[in-house]
Design a protein around this motif. Structure first.
Motif, PDB file in Angstrom:
ATOM      1  N   LEU A 636       0.823  -1.211   0.000  1.00  0.00           N
ATOM      2  CA  LEU A 636       0.000   0.000   0.000  1.00  0.00           C
ATOM      3  C   LEU A 636       0.855   1.257   0.000  1.00  0.00           C
ATOM      4  N   ALA A 637       2.010   1.208   0.664  1.00  0.00           N
ATOM      5  CA  ALA A 637       2.848   2.396   0.822  1.00  0.00           C
ATOM      6  C   ALA A 637       3.409   2.906  -0.495  1.00  0.00           C
ATOM      7  N   LEU A 638       3.331   2.141  -1.573  1.00  0.00           N
ATOM      8  CA  LEU A 638       3.823   2.619  -2.865  1.00  0.00           C
ATOM      9  C   LEU A 638       2.828   3.534  -3.563  1.00  0.00           C
ATOM     10  N   GLY A 639       1.580   3.543  -3.144  1.00  0.00           N
ATOM     11  CA  GLY A 639       0.608   4.470  -3.705  1.00  0.00           C
ATOM     12  C   GLY A 639       0.545   4.410  -5.218  1.00  0.00           C
ATOM     13  N   GLN A 640       0.591   5.589  -5.860  1.00  0.00           N
ATOM     14  CA  GLN A 640       0.476   5.657  -7.315  1.00  0.00           C
ATOM     15  C   GLN A 640       1.620   4.955  -8.036  1.00  0.00           C
ATOM     16  N   ARG A 641       2.702   4.672  -7.327  1.00  0.00           N
ATOM     17  CA  ARG A 641       3.797   3.924  -7.960  1.00  0.00           C
ATOM     18  C   ARG A 641       3.390   2.496  -8.295  1.00  0.00           C
ATOM     19  N   LEU A 642       2.276   2.036  -7.753  1.00  0.00           N
ATOM     20  CA  LEU A 642       1.780   0.699  -8.105  1.00  0.00           C
ATOM     21  C   LEU A 642       1.376   0.622  -9.568  1.00  0.00           C
ATOM     22  N   ASP A 643       1.020   1.766 -10.169  1.00  0.00           N
ATOM     23  CA  ASP A 643       0.773   1.806 -11.614  1.00  0.00           C
ATOM     24  C   ASP A 643       2.116   1.804 -12.325  1.00  0.00           C
ATOM     25  N   SER A 644       2.337   0.835 -13.188  1.00  0.00           N
ATOM     26  CA  SER A 644       3.627   0.716 -13.862  1.00  0.00           C
ATOM     27  C   SER A 644       3.429  -0.025 -15.169  1.00  0.00           C
ATOM     28  N   SER A 645       4.522  -0.187 -15.896  1.00  0.00           N
ATOM     29  CA  SER A 645       4.431  -0.959 -17.139  1.00  0.00           C
ATOM     30  C   SER A 645       4.113  -2.416 -16.844  1.00  0.00           C
ATOM     31  N   LEU A 646       4.433  -2.885 -15.633  1.00  0.00           N
ATOM     32  CA  LEU A 646       4.132  -4.274 -15.267  1.00  0.00           C
ATOM     33  C   LEU A 646       2.639  -4.472 -15.039  1.00  0.00           C
ATOM     34  N   ILE A 647       2.034  -3.531 -14.282  1.00  0.00           N
ATOM     35  CA  ILE A 647       0.605  -3.582 -13.978  1.00  0.00           C
ATOM     36  C   ILE A 647       0.077  -2.156 -14.130  1.00  0.00           C
ATOM     37  N   PRO A 648      -0.412  -1.797 -15.306  1.00  0.00           N
ATOM     38  CA  PRO A 648      -0.805  -0.404 -15.552  1.00  0.00           C
ATOM     39  C   PRO A 648      -1.847   0.133 -14.578  1.00  0.00           C
ATOM     40  N   ASP A 649      -2.724  -0.717 -14.056  1.00  0.00           N
ATOM     41  CA  ASP A 649      -3.738  -0.252 -13.112  1.00  0.00           C
ATOM     42  C   ASP A 649      -3.520  -0.876 -11.740  1.00  0.00           C
ATOM     43  N   GLY A 650      -2.259  -0.967 -11.347  1.00  0.00           N
ATOM     44  CA  GLY A 650      -1.917  -1.583 -10.079  1.00  0.00           C
ATOM     45  C   GLY A 650      -2.496  -0.861  -8.876  1.00  0.00           C
ATOM     46  N   PHE A 651      -2.639   0.458  -8.944  1.00  0.00           N
ATOM     47  CA  PHE A 651      -3.192   1.226  -7.819  1.00  0.00           C
ATOM     48  C   PHE A 651      -4.583   0.712  -7.461  1.00  0.00           C
ATOM     49  N   ALA A 652      -5.454   0.632  -8.445  1.00  0.00           N
ATOM     50  CA  ALA A 652      -6.820   0.174  -8.185  1.00  0.00           C
ATOM     51  C   ALA A 652      -6.852  -1.289  -7.775  1.00  0.00           C
ATOM     52  N   HIS A 653      -5.929  -2.091  -8.295  1.00  0.00           N
ATOM     53  CA  HIS A 653      -5.913  -3.519  -7.993  1.00  0.00           C
ATOM     54  C   HIS A 653      -5.452  -3.809  -6.567  1.00  0.00           C
ATOM     55  N   VAL A 654      -4.771  -2.857  -5.937  1.00  0.00           N
ATOM     56  CA  VAL A 654      -4.236  -3.086  -4.593  1.00  0.00           C
ATOM     57  C   VAL A 654      -4.890  -2.188  -3.553  1.00  0.00           C
ATOM     58  N   ILE A 655      -4.971  -0.891  -3.832  1.00  0.00           N
ATOM     59  CA  ILE A 655      -5.367   0.075  -2.796  1.00  0.00           C
ATOM     60  C   ILE A 655      -6.778  -0.191  -2.289  1.00  0.00           C
ATOM     61  N   TYR A 656      -7.744  -0.352  -3.194  1.00  0.00           N
ATOM     62  CA  TYR A 656      -9.135  -0.514  -2.749  1.00  0.00           C
ATOM     63  C   TYR A 656      -9.356  -1.828  -2.005  1.00  0.00           C
ATOM     64  N   PRO A 657      -8.959  -2.976  -2.567  1.00  0.00           N
ATOM     65  CA  PRO A 657      -9.232  -4.219  -1.829  1.00  0.00           C
ATOM     66  C   PRO A 657      -8.401  -4.365  -0.563  1.00  0.00           C
ATOM     67  N   LYS A 658      -7.101  -4.126  -0.654  1.00  0.00           N
ATOM     68  CA  LYS A 658      -6.271  -4.349   0.530  1.00  0.00           C
ATOM     69  C   LYS A 658      -6.481  -3.256   1.566  1.00  0.00           C
ATOM     70  N   GLY A 659      -6.603  -2.012   1.091  1.00  0.00           N
ATOM     71  CA  GLY A 659      -6.842  -0.925   2.032  1.00  0.00           C
ATOM     72  C   GLY A 659      -8.131  -1.104   2.803  1.00  0.00           C
ATOM     73  N   THR A 660      -9.177  -1.583   2.119  1.00  0.00           N
ATOM     74  CA  THR A 660     -10.449  -1.839   2.800  1.00  0.00           C
ATOM     75  C   THR A 660     -10.279  -2.924   3.857  1.00  0.00           C
ATOM     76  N   TRP A 661      -9.539  -3.971   3.523  1.00  0.00           N
ATOM     77  CA  TRP A 661      -9.290  -5.034   4.493  1.00  0.00           C
ATOM     78  C   TRP A 661      -8.484  -4.520   5.692  1.00  0.00           C
ATOM     79  N   VAL A 662      -7.514  -3.663   5.447  1.00  0.00           N
ATOM     80  CA  VAL A 662      -6.715  -3.111   6.554  1.00  0.00           C
ATOM     81  C   VAL A 662      -7.602  -2.355   7.524  1.00  0.00           C
ATOM     82  N   MET A 663      -8.502  -1.505   6.983  1.00  0.00           N
ATOM     83  CA  MET A 663      -9.400  -0.758   7.868  1.00  0.00           C
ATOM     84  C   MET A 663     -10.342  -1.702   8.615  1.00  0.00           C
ATOM     85  N   HIS A 664     -10.782  -2.753   7.937  1.00  0.00           N
ATOM     86  CA  HIS A 664     -11.662  -3.711   8.595  1.00  0.00           C
ATOM     87  C   HIS A 664     -10.931  -4.430   9.731  1.00  0.00           C
TER      88      HIS A 664
END
Length: 821
Positions: A636-664
């Motif tokens: 999560l700490a990488l933020g927008q850096r999760l978007d990359s040539s490896l995973i162009p939409d990495g931010f959405a693929h990690v932040i929403y699901p994992k961040g929601t679980w962290v808060m839960h």
């Protein structure tokens, strides 16, 4: 003598405050014109440069400086054999490098290097060249520099192309009385190809390594590593802070925009003459003046570096002040500009493309200021904006209006269209929902195909990592399109209810009104007192089905998106993120608050559980064309850096699901089952964060400290009073543990002794968690046995049960993100 070495770097020029400086534009052009000095090319051997955790070695080859400007050298070029070694101290950055290079460090041989600098690199190289001149390692004297026009010509086309962005950065230090050092090199790696190293004390994280990559026809800047120098300046040295903006905007019948903004800023550093502001690249500055009315030089849309484009878009412009700033000094600027930032999506549906940069402002999420907005626009359209509307009137074919912020805000937005509207009141908050009277062309074509009686359309994704798809969707018949305005009353009531319900968690709603307006596409965005919602949120489920939207995405548009954006009124507008590393907090809290509202709205349906299960499955899903799962994309700490040539939409693929679980998980740990208000601890945490960070930013470190102030003894899994274990594993690390249990049962009087082991895998040996275990007997109802704090691959446990367990169930109440072994 060593006179030749002394001539490698010309005599130092006087400091900025002592010399008669060239005009800014002339200086910029002179810096752009710098080329390799082909008259003085050095044969080098065993020269090295150390910049924090990075070491650059020039084993053998040729080096030449750029020609000096006013006695100062600002660059050099090298061809030969070299090596760069970068070993970040931070575990997150080692993990980040591993994503791209499959190793936690950068160790790369190279054949070429281009250097630009405003620090003492020239003197450092000069000193080493002089020492080499006395005697090389093999005992032979190094040769003096010699003319080599071929070397210069081999480099000068590249230098010409790369100069402009460095000219702007050099200009900042050249004009400052207290310059902040800058060092850059572009390395041509033998295996990686070209990549960048930046060490810049004007960055929040001074050291950066990365490169441009193309994936799927789109260019990305892959940020391998970014971190602060061990002896860096500490807090980012921002030049100015925003105080207020007075923005006058005129929108023509053809939707072009003319703007006039008065900016009041406060200087935060002494001696700065160049300040950075943001304005959409689609808007052209026509004039910029200071408080005395005199024009100021500026640089707009010119030669931003690749990393700047990635970090903040190509919307930065630089202003050159006539004299250096003084800390606390108030600066007044007036900017006029024009261009096209409003687009027509068809059928009279409009939207503002430059959602945050339609007026000039100080960059950064934490720059709160007062706003005074005035608009003139075509009478047939309705306009909504951030702030309280204080006046609106008609003037022939035009309307004029004024909006003023009730509190300081970080950014302002507006929207306009041929709207139908509905209003409701909710506890003193006016909720106004606006919808287009017709659908935009893109959606209409989905619903009413031109050349077919049926349509199959892929769904649109929003707010979750699962790819939209039409699996199992049958062709649907073409029918008359729905009217998006038909959903106004229901949406208005639901939003009003969500505002009221969320106050339990976040405290009073921060504004006296909330305007909701449509925007084409599949995304949404929240401004202070203003929401943009996808047109999909205004459509009935039947229409979304007809448009080919998958069920998961229908749920997102209808059930989650509107309330996620409502929650952003607190998390993102009242409290914003400190840096890109902290954006996960606001996104995760907004998402989780939306789910808590849905859970409360439908108490018998257990809404939260299927969403958590979906998010777990999202994180465990395979990345396309990779063997890894999405959770491996990065922490999560990488933020927008999760978007990359490896995973162009990495931010959405990690932040929403994992961040929601962290808060839960945090809520579950703070929960007090059986008490009058089991969630008092979590609600108190959120409300205190809002109050303590109102109209300011919140960092991950501050968030962790706030949790530690209210944590229960059971949360201290590593002793002391620290949540470091939790943030290291779930925020700064990756990994979802697998669990399995083995056990035996023996009778002991009226009870049963349960012994066994809890097996943990798929995470590091040091991973710790408090895992609740339940026993099911003949009735099948789970009965709590106890919690096991894991320690390594296998942790023994010993419990006594009143009922003979037939089975042991791991965490049936979903308090922990895990998977079955």
């Amino acid at each position: 003598g060593l006179a030749w070495a002394g001539r490698a770097v010309a005599e130092r020029a006087p400091a900025a405050g002592q010399r008669a400086e060239r005009p800014a534009r002339e200086l910029y052009q002179a810096l752009n014109s710098l080329r390799v000095d082909g008259k003085r090319v050095f044969s080098v051997r065993d020269i090295s440069l150390r910049r924090d955790a990075v070491r650059i070695s020039l084993a053998e080859g040729k080096l030449a400086f750029l020609a000096p400007l006013d006695g100062q050298v600002y660059g050099a070029a090298f061809t030969g054999r070299g090596r760069i070694l970068a070993v970040p101290r931070d575990a997150v950055e080692k993990l980040s490098i591993s994503r791209f290079l499959d190793t936690p460090l950068v160790d790369e041989p190279f054949s070429k290097a281009y250097f630009r600098f405003t620090d003492d690199t020239a003197a450092e190289l000069e000193r080493q060249l002089g020492q080499a001149g006395q005697a090389g390692q093999d005992g032979r004297a190094a040769r003096a520099p010699e003319p080599d026009s071929d070397f210069a010509e081999s480099w000068n086309p590249t230098v010409s192309n790369l100069n402009p962005v460095h000219s702007l950065r050099t200009l900042c230090d050249r004009l400052a009385t207290s310059p902040l050092p800058y060092f850059y090199t572009m390395i041509l790696g033998d295996h990686t190809g070209p990549f960048d190293l930046v060490v810049d004390d004007r960055r929040v994280e001074q050291v950066m390594l990365g490169r441009t990559q193309t994936s799927g026809g789109t260019r990305h800047y892959d940020l391998w590593a970014s971190f602060a120098r061990a002896e860096g300046p500490g807090k980012a040295p921002e030049n100015v802070a925003a105080v207020s903006y007075r923005v006058e905007t005129s929108i023509a019948a053809n939707l072009s925009l003319e703007g006039h903004t008065e900016l009041t800023l406060k200087a935060l550093r002494d001696g700065e003459r160049v300040i950075s502001l943001e304005l959409s690249r689609s808007l052209t500055l026509e004039s910029l003046t200071g408080s005395d009315g005199q024009p100021l030089p500026y640089f707009q849309n010119e030669d931003l570096s690749r990393k700047q484009v990635v970090e903040r878009g190509n919307d930065t412009f630089l202003v050159v002040l006539p004299t250096g700033t003084r800390v606390g000094q108030e600066l007044r600027l007036v900017a006029t500009y024009r261009g096209s930032v409003i687009s027509d999506a068809g059928n009279g549906v409009y939207y503002v493309g430059a959602r945050g940069d339609w007026y000039p402002h100080v960059a950064g999420p934490g720059n709160f200021a007062r706003l005074d907005l005035s608009f003139k626009w075509p009478r047939k359209l309705t306009l909504v904006a951030t702030g309280k509307k204080t006046e609106e009137k008609e003037d022939g074919e035009w309307r004029t209006g004024r909006w003023q912020s009730e509190v300081s805000v970080a950014l302002a937005g507006f929207n306009l269209g041929e709207y139908a509207s509905e209003q409701v009141e909710a506890g003193g908050v006016r909720i106004a929902v606006h919808a287009n009277r017709q659908l935009e062309r893109a959606i209409l074509e989905r619903l009413v195909p031109k050349d077919a009686d049926t349509v199959r359309i892929a769904g649109m994704g929003w707010g979750h990592s699962g790819a939209a798809n039409t699996a199992g969707a049958a062709p649907v018949p073409a029918m008359a399109p729905p009217n998006p305005a038909g959903a106004l009353k229901l949406l208005a009531r639901n939003v009003a209810e969500s505002v009221h319900k969320m106050e339990r968690w976040n405290g009073p709603f921060p504004y006296h009104q909330l305007e909701i307006s449509p925007i084409p596409g599949s995304f949404a965005q929240g401004w202070p007192g203003l929401l943009y919602l996808s047109t999909m949120a205004f459509l009935p489920p039947e229409a979304e089905r007809r448009a080919g939207v998958a069920q998961r995405d229908q749920d997102s548009f209808q059930e989650l998106m509107p309330y996620h954006e409502v929650a952003h009124q607190w998390w993102g507008n009242v409290v914003t993120w400190s840096s890109y590393r902290d954006e996960w907090i606001e996104e995760s809290l907004a998402n989780y608050c939306a789910l808590l509202y849905l859970e409360e709205r439908k108490p018998g349906e257990h809404v939260l559980s299927p969403w958590l299960e979906n998010y777990r499955n999202d994180l465990l899903g395979k990345i396309p064309e990779h063997e890894r799962i999405y959770d491996d994309a990065g922490p999560l700490a990488l933020g927008q850096r999760l978007d990359s040539s490896l995973i162009p939409d990495g931010f959405a693929h990690v932040i929403y699901p994992k961040g929601t679980w962290v808060m839960h998980m945090l809520r579950m740990m703070l929960r007090a089952p059986g008490s009058k208000d089991p969630d008092a601890g979590f609600a108190g945490l959120l409300r205190s964060l809002i109050e303590q960070h109102r109209e300011s930013s919140l960092s991950t470190a501050e968030f962790q400290r706030a949790i530690e102030r209210v944590m229960t003894p059971e949360m201290a899994l590593e002793g002391g009073h620290s949540m470091e274990w939790f943030f290291d594993q779930w925020v700064r690390g990756t990994g979802i543990p697998r669990y399995a249990v083995q056990f035996t049962v023996k009778p002991q009087g009226d009870s049963f002794v349960v012994r066994g082991t809890l097996q943990q895998s798929a995470v590091a040996e040091s991973f710790v968690a408090r895992v609740p275990l339940y026993a099911t007997g003949a009735s099948g109802k789970p009965v709590f046995l106890g919690a096991v704090v894991t320690g390594g691959e296998s942790t023994p446990f010993h419990f006594t049960a009143r009922v003979k367990p037939k089975r042991i169930v791991i965490d049936p109440n979903e308090t922990l993100l895990w998977r079955e072994k």
